[in-house]
Write an enzyme that holds these catalytic residues in place. Structure first.
Site, PDB file in Angstrom:
ATOM      1  N   GLN A   1      -4.452  -1.573   9.652  1.00  0.00           N
ATOM      2  CA  GLN A   1      -4.365  -2.836   8.913  1.00  0.00           C
ATOM      3  C   GLN A   1      -5.012  -3.856   9.938  1.00  0.00           C
ATOM      4  OE1 GLN A   1      -3.090  -3.608   5.846  1.00  0.00           O
ATOM      5  NE2 GLN A   1      -3.948  -5.613   6.237  1.00  0.00           N
TER       6      GLN A   1
ATOM      7  N   LYS B   1       0.945  -1.325   0.061  1.00  0.00           N
ATOM      8  CA  LYS B   1       0.115  -0.021  -0.122  1.00  0.00           C
ATOM      9  C   LYS B   1       0.753   1.244  -0.112  1.00  0.00           C
ATOM     10  CE  LYS B   1      -3.667  -2.493   2.225  1.00  0.00           C
ATOM     11  NZ  LYS B   1      -4.315  -2.776   3.432  1.00  0.00           N
TER      12      LYS B   1
ATOM     13  N   ASP C   1     -10.864   2.596   3.604  1.00  0.00           N
ATOM     14  CA  ASP C   1     -11.266   0.976   3.616  1.00  0.00           C
ATOM     15  C   ASP C   1     -12.776   1.001   3.369  1.00  0.00           C
ATOM     16  OD1 ASP C   1      -9.468  -0.543   3.488  1.00  0.00           O
ATOM     17  OD2 ASP C   1      -8.939  -0.870   5.616  1.00  0.00           O
TER      18      ASP C   1
END
Ligand code: NAP
Length: 291
Positions: free
Chosen positions: A98, A54, A121
């Protein structure tokens, strides 16, 4: 007949070039550099590798990526404080924690603490609710990427029977919802589904999001179906594979995604897209404010 391989990698490269150009425009015209804060807790090797990917993708797109890496002893309170800091930091447009988190931290409390306006997200209940009622929001990245891949094939989704295997909040449920919005008829299957093959064989578009290596053989697939393999499984040999027995199923499907190089690169691309969208929105909000 051998299926056309849907290269998520190629589509992602195309989309990332477009995103990079939009970022350059935002920097040049508005002096806004899209910025993503990534918080990693602990030392899960898979999480490390996802975060590295990422970070690299952000940098290549000209976005800032702030990485906060904490030991697994970080308390929930400390994590929530860090998220609150980024919620209020105007120069940060997206926040990503995460997953998975260590057991002593409540994952839902963490997701809910991220401002829905920075939840790139697309996991916050507010954003999931907006997606359900077709309001503009951050779409969850993996389902968003899957829909973009299917659209890139130039086949009509309307009226197609989509069968989704898996009902997780981050993949299975939302991908079915997004395809329902495209007028597909959607069926969900899961671990309690009886006679799975009898249902999956009806699918014009079959999406496997299970996490079981090679679960889906040709006996689960209708001739000419589009097969999207979301699964990422590591074999004892160390090799990555999906939920679909690729070599056999490709002889039956019309289109199929590989693993790796299929859904994975698109997931990260849609994270970039969401971060860009958030930065663009902050720009238009600033304009409205100054009018
Ligand atoms: P998850 O939360 O573990 O959900 C798995 C789903 O599969 C559950 O709904 C489960 O049913 C169902 N299932 C399990 N065994 C089954 C069986 N034998 N037959 C039918 N259904 C079965 O997993 P997830 O987070 O959705 O992820 C799924 C896979 O996608 C994993 O391999 C993950 O690594 C991968 N993934 C890839 C990406 C990417 O970007 N490429 C992103 C996210 C996830 P129940 O609900 O009944 O338990």
């Amino acid at each position: 007949m051998s299926a056309v391989i849907i290269s998520g990698k190629e589509l992602a490269t195309e989309k990332r070039a477009f995103i990079k150009a939009e970022v350059q425009k935002l920097v040049k015209d508005q002096q806004i550099q899209p910025s993503l804060a990534v918080i990693l807790v602990g030392d899960n090797p898979a999480s490390h590798s996802y975060v590295r990917a990422k970070q690299k993708a952000c940098e290549e797109a000209g976005m800032e990526c702030i990485l906060d890496h904490y030991p697994s002893t970080l308390t929930e309170k400390e994590l929530l404080d860090r998220i609150a800091h980024y919620n209020h930091e105007g120069s940060v447009h997206g926040i990503l924690v995460q997953l998975p988190l260590p057991d002593h931290i409540n994952e839902l409390a963490v997701i809910e603490s991220i401002s829905p306006n920075k939840d790139v997200d697309g996991f916050h209940p507010v954003n999931i609710g907006k997606m359900m009622i077709d309001q503009e929001t951050f779409l969850p990245c993996t389902p968003y990427g899957i829909v973009e891949m299917i659209k890139s094939l130039n086949v009509s989704i309307s009226g197609k029977h989509v069968v989704v295997i898996g009902r997780s909040n981050i993949v299975g449920k939302p991908v079915g919802q997004l395809l329902l919005k495209e007028d597909a008829t959607v069926t969900y299957c899961h671990s309690r589904t009886k006679d799975l093959a009898s249902i999956t064989k009806q699918a014009d578009i079959l999406i496997a999001a299970v996490g079981r290596a090679n679960l889906i053989g040709p006996e689960f697939v209708k001739d000419g179906a589009i097969v999207i393999d979301v699964g990422v499984n590591r074999l004892d040999s160390g090799k990555l594979c999906g939920d679909v027995d690729f070599d056999k199923v490709k002889e039956k499907a019309s289109f199929i995604t590989p693993v790796p190089g299929g859904v994975g690169p698109m997931t990260i691309t849609m994270l970039l897209q969401n971060t860009l969208q958030s930065a663009q929105k902050s720009e238009s909000e600033n304009k409205t404010f100054s009018c």
